[in-house]
Design a protein around this motif. Sequence first.
Motif, mmCIF file in Angstrom:
data_model
loop_
_atom_site.group_PDB
_atom_site.id
_atom_site.type_symbol
_atom_site.label_atom_id
_atom_site.label_comp_id
_atom_site.label_asym_id
_atom_site.label_seq_id
_atom_site.Cartn_x
_atom_site.Cartn_y
_atom_site.Cartn_z
ATOM 1 N N LEU A 87 0.496 -2.178 2.517
ATOM 2 C CA LEU A 87 1.772 -1.463 2.591
ATOM 3 C C LEU A 87 1.777 -0.409 1.499
ATOM 4 O O LEU A 87 1.350 -0.663 0.371
ATOM 5 C CB LEU A 87 2.941 -2.443 2.382
ATOM 6 N N ASP A 88 2.230 0.780 1.832
ATOM 7 C CA ASP A 88 2.378 1.882 0.883
ATOM 8 C C ASP A 88 3.761 2.466 1.144
ATOM 9 O O ASP A 88 4.003 3.015 2.220
ATOM 10 C CB ASP A 88 1.281 2.924 1.116
ATOM 11 N N GLU A 89 4.673 2.287 0.199
ATOM 12 C CA GLU A 89 6.055 2.689 0.447
ATOM 13 C C GLU A 89 6.746 3.141 -0.837
ATOM 14 O O GLU A 89 6.250 2.908 -1.939
ATOM 15 C CB GLU A 89 6.848 1.534 1.052
ATOM 16 N N THR A 90 7.883 3.758 -0.664
ATOM 17 C CA THR A 90 8.761 4.109 -1.776
ATOM 18 C C THR A 90 10.087 3.399 -1.552
ATOM 19 O O THR A 90 10.643 3.458 -0.451
ATOM 20 C CB THR A 90 8.976 5.628 -1.859
ATOM 21 N N HIS A 103 7.384 3.935 -6.264
ATOM 22 C CA HIS A 103 6.302 4.164 -5.307
ATOM 23 C C HIS A 103 5.353 2.981 -5.474
ATOM 24 O O HIS A 103 4.877 2.736 -6.586
ATOM 25 C CB HIS A 103 5.588 5.483 -5.612
#
Length: 134
Positions: A87-90, A103
């Motif tokens: 998962l890559d999220e802000t 981030h």
Amino acid sequence: MASSVAMGSPGAACPWERWTGRVIPFDEQGRALLMHGHEPHRPEQPYWFSIGGALEGDEDARRAASRKLFEETGVRLSPEELHGPVLDETVEFSCAGVRVVQHQEVFSCRLTSSIAPTLDGLEAAEMATVDAAQ
């Protein structure tokens, strides 16, 4: 990625912007190891969260996640043993009255059920708000 950058101070209109590496370890039965604690200004509202923290120096998210796994639980895995990022999220939230824009890259890993996490490596601020790792 840059390390944490303070974009404001407590009570300021600007958020504190930070970059983090996080990890969710799973045991052989698929159970996740998570931290349990509370926001300093709302201790009556506890919640579960993933292990991790801010990048330091020229560290990338994978190295930060590996380092924080050891610091927060005593479990030592190399960065290469982490899978992902999954998962890559802000996300945006409030902590101690400060708006935070975070981030985050989240990794996963496998642990054996014989590994017993410990909270002995938590920093003072973490010790004040974390009560379990399960």
